[in-house]
Enzyme design. Sequence first.
Site, short mmCIF file in Angstrom:
data_model
loop_
_atom_site.label_atom_id
_atom_site.label_comp_id
_atom_site.label_asym_id
_atom_site.label_seq_id
_atom_site.Cartn_x
_atom_site.Cartn_y
_atom_site.Cartn_z
CG ASP A 27 -2.03 -0.81 1.21
OD1 ASP A 27 -2.78 -0.71 0.14
OD2 ASP A 27 -2.56 -1.25 2.55
CD GLU A 41 -7.14 2.70 1.48
OE1 GLU A 41 -6.94 2.32 0.29
OE2 GLU A 41 -7.60 2.42 2.40
CG ASP A 55 -7.77 2.24 -3.07
OD1 ASP A 55 -6.83 1.70 -2.29
OD2 ASP A 55 -9.27 2.02 -2.68
CB ILE A 102 -3.44 -2.23 -2.61
CG1 ILE A 102 -2.11 -2.49 -3.12
CG2 ILE A 102 -4.33 -3.64 -2.76
CD1 ILE A 102 -1.25 -3.39 -2.25
CG ASP A 103 -10.30 -0.97 -4.30
OD1 ASP A 103 -10.79 -0.73 -2.97
OD2 ASP A 103 -11.17 -1.27 -5.24
CB THR A 149 -6.28 -4.63 1.45
OG1 THR A 149 -7.68 -4.32 1.95
CG2 THR A 149 -5.59 -3.30 0.96
CG HIS A 209 -16.36 -4.11 2.63
ND1 HIS A 209 -15.36 -4.47 1.79
CD2 HIS A 209 -16.14 -4.00 3.82
CE1 HIS A 209 -14.19 -4.37 2.82
NE2 HIS A 209 -14.80 -4.03 3.82
CB SER A 219 -10.53 -4.45 -6.10
OG SER A 219 -10.52 -5.18 -7.36
CE LYS A 277 -17.15 -5.15 -5.62
NZ LYS A 277 -16.01 -5.38 -5.21
NE ARG A 324 -18.45 -0.34 -1.72
CZ ARG A 324 -17.50 -1.35 -1.65
NH1 ARG A 324 -17.49 -2.26 -2.64
NH2 ARG A 324 -16.67 -1.36 -0.64
CG ASP A 343 -12.93 2.47 -1.69
OD1 ASP A 343 -11.92 1.84 -1.86
OD2 ASP A 343 -12.81 2.43 -0.32
N1 LIG Z 1 -17.80 -1.06 6.21
C1 LIG Z 1 -17.66 -0.86 4.96
N2 LIG Z 1 -18.50 -0.87 4.03
C2 LIG Z 1 -18.23 -0.55 2.64
N3 LIG Z 1 -16.99 -0.41 2.38
C3 LIG Z 1 -15.97 -0.68 2.98
C4 LIG Z 1 -16.13 -1.11 4.46
N4 LIG Z 1 -15.08 -1.03 5.13
C5 LIG Z 1 -14.11 -0.78 4.20
N5 LIG Z 1 -14.60 -0.65 3.13
C6 LIG Z 1 -13.92 -0.25 1.67
O1 LIG Z 1 -14.01 -1.44 0.95
C7 LIG Z 1 -12.86 -1.37 0.13
C8 LIG Z 1 -12.82 -2.71 -0.72
O2 LIG Z 1 -14.11 -2.90 -1.31
P1 LIG Z 1 -14.51 -4.31 -2.06
O3 LIG Z 1 -15.44 -4.14 -2.87
O4 LIG Z 1 -13.21 -4.98 -2.45
O5 LIG Z 1 -14.86 -5.31 -0.81
S1 LIG Z 1 -14.59 -6.81 -0.74
O6 LIG Z 1 -12.91 -6.86 -0.74
O7 LIG Z 1 -14.92 -7.23 -1.76
O8 LIG Z 1 -15.06 -6.95 0.29
C9 LIG Z 1 -11.80 -1.26 1.06
O9 LIG Z 1 -10.67 -0.72 0.26
P2 LIG Z 1 -9.12 -1.16 0.60
O10 LIG Z 1 -9.10 -0.71 1.76
O11 LIG Z 1 -8.55 -0.33 -0.39
O12 LIG Z 1 -8.96 -2.55 0.14
C10 LIG Z 1 -12.36 0.02 1.92
O13 LIG Z 1 -12.08 1.34 1.69
MG LIG Z 2 -10.15 0.76 -1.44
MG LIG Z 3 -6.51 0.44 -0.40
MG LIG Z 4 -7.87 0.40 3.25
#
Ligand SMILES: Nc1ncnc2c1ncn2[C@@H]1O[C@H](COP(=O)(O)OS(=O)(=O)O)[C@@H](OP(=O)(O)O)[C@H]1O
Ligand SMILES: [Mg+2]
Ligand SMILES: [Mg+2]
Ligand SMILES: [Mg+2]
Length: 339
Positions: free
Chosen positions: A48, A71, A127, A129-130, A132, A222, A246, A249, A263, A276
């Site tokens: 990251d 981020e 972002d 790494i989206d 993670t 999420h 990520s 999608k 979402r 995001d």
């Molecule tokens: N509670 C809640 N609700 C919605 N979104 C949240 C929540 N918590 C975290 N995040 C953010 O979700 C990002 C990852 O989204 P994804 O679509 O990849 O989710 S998942 O990994 O498939 O679950 C993730 O991004 P990264 O931290 O960059 O991975 C977060 O920013």
């Molecule tokens: Mg993200």
């Molecule tokens: Mg990220």
């Molecule tokens: Mg994060």
Amino acid sequence: MPAYLAAERAAAIEAVERASRVCTAVFQRLVTEETLTKRDKSPVTVADFGAQAVVNAILEKHFPDDPVVGEEDSKDLQGEAGRALCEKVVDLVNAAVERPMSTDEVLRAIDRGQYAGGSTGRHWTLDPIDGTKGFLRGEQFAVCLALIIDGKVSLGVVGCPNLPFDMSRPTEDRGVLAVAVEGQGAFQRRLHADGDAEERMHASSVANARDASFCESVEAGHSSHGDSARIAELLGITKQSLRMDSQCKYVAVARGDADIYLRLPVSSSYTEKIWDHAAGNIIIREAGGRVSDVSGEPLDFSAGRTLSRNKGVIATNGRVFDAVIAAVQRTLGDKAPGA
Ligand SMILES: Nc1ncnc2c1ncn2[C@@H]1O[C@H](COP(=O)(O)OS(=O)(=O)O)[C@@H](OP(=O)(O)O)[C@H]1O
Ligand SMILES: [Mg+2]
Ligand SMILES: [Mg+2]
Ligand SMILES: [Mg+2]
């Protein structure tokens, strides 16, 4: 005359490609059986920070006056407590950039991402790494970079190192870079390709929501999977959902692998972050799709670092948009948000 935002498009592609290499290198070196079973998050943390430093350094070189909403920040790398992690990040960055960077330069590059965002002028959002969690599992993750001008997303690049170029051949030819500029269409190209060959992306032409399929988060935390099952029932959807982490999608919907990305708010307190969604947003729109929040309102990227004026995200191929919003409203209207 060069096309609108041609220099920004080229720089964003260069930055995302270099950061993607950083992430892949970290995965190959640091994500082992041991880190996975111990649920050790340190590999993703190193990646990251490293990816954010690399992207911000490249943006600074090309556009020194453009601020960045990123981020990450360097807090965890400061002082004695952060020394070991910081050293790893600096080594990683120096393997990826042309001119060696000192520790201070790396920390400063990471903290170029502290901008507050807003409705006037230009800023980037990153972002590094989206997804993670997808990264740690060796599945889908993305490096996401977008340029926002006067509150509107004008350019987006999503680097997807593990996404198949063609979903009908899921185990071959991985590594996609999706790119879109306002008014110019959405394109995919091979990540790290030698040339500049690009293919136009089009959202699907499915017109009846009954024939559509969802692309959803892996994490139920999420996006509410219970609500999406109810929405699928209302729309008569029977096809299996494509599940991935990520902003990959958004790319999947933009090229017709799926038709709808939902979402749905899981808690009334969570506010979505601009990094995001910004890059994915323009990629969907330029591929002929349509994006809104759960009320059918466009996402408002002018409110700062978060999408504080919106709840949830609905991305569709465009044609099924009205039917999906109606089903979302019926489902969420029956209950308090996040209940
Ligand atoms: N509670 C809640 N609700 C919605 N979104 C949240 C929540 N918590 C975290 N995040 C953010 O979700 C990002 C990852 O989204 P994804 O679509 O990849 O989710 S998942 O990994 O498939 O679950 C993730 O991004 P990264 O931290 O960059 O991975 C977060 O920013
Ligand atoms: Mg993200
Ligand atoms: Mg990220
Ligand atoms: Mg994060």
